[in-house]
Design a protein around this motif. Structure first.
Motif, PDB file in Angstrom:
ATOM      1  N   ARG A  11       0.847  -1.182   0.000  1.00 25.13           N
ATOM      2  CA  ARG A  11       0.000   0.000   0.000  1.00 25.13           C
ATOM      3  C   ARG A  11       0.895   1.249   0.000  1.00 25.13           C
ATOM      4  O   ARG A  11       1.782   1.392   0.847  1.00 25.13           O
ATOM      5  CB  ARG A  11      -0.873   0.007   1.244  1.00 25.13           C
ATOM      6  CG  ARG A  11      -1.907   1.139   1.307  1.00 25.13           C
ATOM      7  CD  ARG A  11      -3.181   0.733   0.624  1.00 25.13           C
ATOM      8  NE  ARG A  11      -3.795  -0.454   1.200  1.00 25.13           N
ATOM      9  CZ  ARG A  11      -4.594  -0.450   2.279  1.00 25.13           C
ATOM     10  NH1 ARG A  11      -4.859   0.691   2.897  1.00 25.13           N
ATOM     11  NH2 ARG A  11      -5.127  -1.577   2.712  1.00 25.13           N
ATOM     12  N   GLY A  20      -4.178   7.027   2.363  1.00 28.08           N
ATOM     13  CA  GLY A  20      -3.772   5.689   1.954  1.00 28.08           C
ATOM     14  C   GLY A  20      -3.960   4.631   3.015  1.00 28.08           C
ATOM     15  O   GLY A  20      -3.710   3.447   2.757  1.00 28.08           O
ATOM     16  N   VAL A  49       1.349   5.218   0.607  1.00 27.85           N
ATOM     17  CA  VAL A  49       0.714   6.176   1.516  1.00 27.85           C
ATOM     18  C   VAL A  49       1.420   7.523   1.401  1.00 27.85           C
ATOM     19  O   VAL A  49       2.562   7.619   0.946  1.00 27.85           O
ATOM     20  CB  VAL A  49       0.785   5.674   2.979  1.00 27.85           C
ATOM     21  CG1 VAL A  49      -0.065   4.439   3.177  1.00 27.85           C
ATOM     22  CG2 VAL A  49       2.226   5.429   3.397  1.00 27.85           C
TER      23      VAL A  49
END
Length: 416
Positions: A362, A379, A364
């Motif tokens: 992920r 995020g 961010v």
């Protein structure tokens, strides 16, 4: 028979399926043990730390107003003084310097010249007094003759005028003699050296007393011993130990976020508790200082006011070292994760999030950072669990097995 045969075939099929599942499970990669930490919303502070020096806000230095001999100091470091009452220094006139051979011969010749001039002035005075006595006697004789009428009045007037002129000459001769004697004294003074004291008077009559400019304690005495000092030489420094401030030389990159009124707290000062302080001044110009590693650093001087009452900071004195923590930014509700979970991926900040037992990459947006935690702007959501200290064995889809979720969270919380 048919039912038995069907049962056997179903059992064999189930056994086969189980064997295939066991084989697939055996061939799958083993889950990776990781520390999972839940993203949290909590207060956050960005703190800049540096060593500082406690110093008295206003110090007063007593200097010598004239050149002379300062006597042994009547005060010592730590003595309490009262403004305009306590004598902190005594200065007496300086002794004359030694004369070299040429200067002494010139001075002796000048004295001899002055003595000769006195003899001439004395002779002129004697002559003037003799002349005056002669004229006064003539005036007396002329007065008697004038009273008998045997001498014209004009002759008596001329004689009286001559007496007045003679008195003026006598007075001039007397003044000239006094002038020559003063000149002799001046010439003889040039022969005086340190081995011949000019004035032998007690200190109360010959010395200049310097008194404390303000109440407080003596912080420094330049020299306790008697000595010759020049005008403007520092003698004693006085200050009030209760009136303290903190000076911090901060890296210029850290000082950018510090403004007047920035809060701070002081620890490791030697006493109990934490002291509160506030930035009073940020100097506009930096200076260069070489660190212990030989690296040139640009430092900005900061001055902080101590807000904690005197009763709670007893023992802290002038030039004591302290450790200052400046709060350059703070918020009450900030989404944050441990910095150990972040890494750079494709030039962006990223982390691994646990989704259904597997790792998911992920990206961010990261805001401010503290020593252990980082602000997440977008995020990620609060409560999602991220992998702390991700290793090279973790990638998208990697199965995760928590070591001890509570223990991992506890360690990160303690570090914050």
């Amino acid at each position: 028979m048919t039912h038995t045969r069907h049962l056997r075939m179903a059992t064999a099929a189930l056994v086969g399926i189980a064997l295939i599942a066991a084989l697939v499970w055996a061939l799958l990669p083993a889950p990776v043990l990781v520390d999972l930490v839940a993203a949290r919303r909590a207060p956050m502070q960005v703190i800049v730390s540096a060593e500082g020096i406690a110093r008295i806000r206003e110090t007063w230095t007593v200097t010598a107003p004239v050149t002379g001999n300062v006597m042994r100091s009547p005060v010592q470091v730590g003595d309490e003084v009262v403004a305009r009452e306590t004598v902190v220094a005594l200065i007496e006139p300086a002794e004359p310097a030694f004369l070299d051979a040429r200067a002494r011969r010139l001075a002796e010749a000048a004295v001899a010249e002055a003595q000769a001039a006195i003899h001439v002035a004395e002779a002129n005075l004697v002559r003037a007094e003799t002349e005056l006595s002669h004229l006064e006697a003539e005036v007396e004789r002329y007065r008697k003759l004038s009273e008998r009428g045997t001498l014209p009045a004009t002759t008596l007037l001329d004689a009286q005028q001559a007496v007045a002129s003679a008195k003026a000459l006598r007075d001039a001769a007397q003044a000239d003699l006094e002038l020559k004697r003063a000149t002799q004294q001046r010439m003889e003074a040039q022969l005086s050296g340190p081995e011949v004291p000019i004035v032998d008077a007690p200190p109360a009559q010959c010395c200049t007393e310097l008194k404390a400019p303000r109440s407080g304690v003596v912080l420094n005495v330049t020299d306790l011993n008697a000595r010759l000092v020049q005008a403007g030489s520092p003698l004693v420094t006085v200050g009030d130990p209760a009136d303290l401030e903190i000076r911090v030389d901060l890296l210029s990159s850290d000082a950018v976020g510090v403004v007047r009124g920035t809060g701070a707290f002081i620890d490791r000062w030697g006493g109990e508790g934490v002291l509160e302080a506030e930035v009073r001044q940020v100097e506009p110009s930096a200076f260069t200082r070489v660190s212990a590693l030989g690296i040139e650093e640009q430092r900005v001087p900061l001055v902080l006011d101590v807000l904690t009452p005197l009763e709670q900071r007893k023992g802290l004195g002038d030039q004591y070292r302290v450790f200052v923590n400046l709060v350059t930014w703070e918020e009450e509700d900030v989404l944050q994760v441990p910095q150990s979970a972040l890494f750079r991926s494709a030039g962006e900040w990223a982390l691994f999030v646990e989704e259904e037992g597997c790792a998911a990459l992920r990206q961010v947006d990261v805001g401010r950072m503290t020593g252990d935690w980082a602000q997440i702007l977008s995020g990620l959501s609060a409560g999602e669990r991220v992998v702390a200290y991700p290793g090279s064995a973790i990638e998208t889809g990697t199965r995760l097995e928590p070591r001890n979720l509570d223990e991992g969270q506890g360690q990160d919380m303690e570090g914050a």
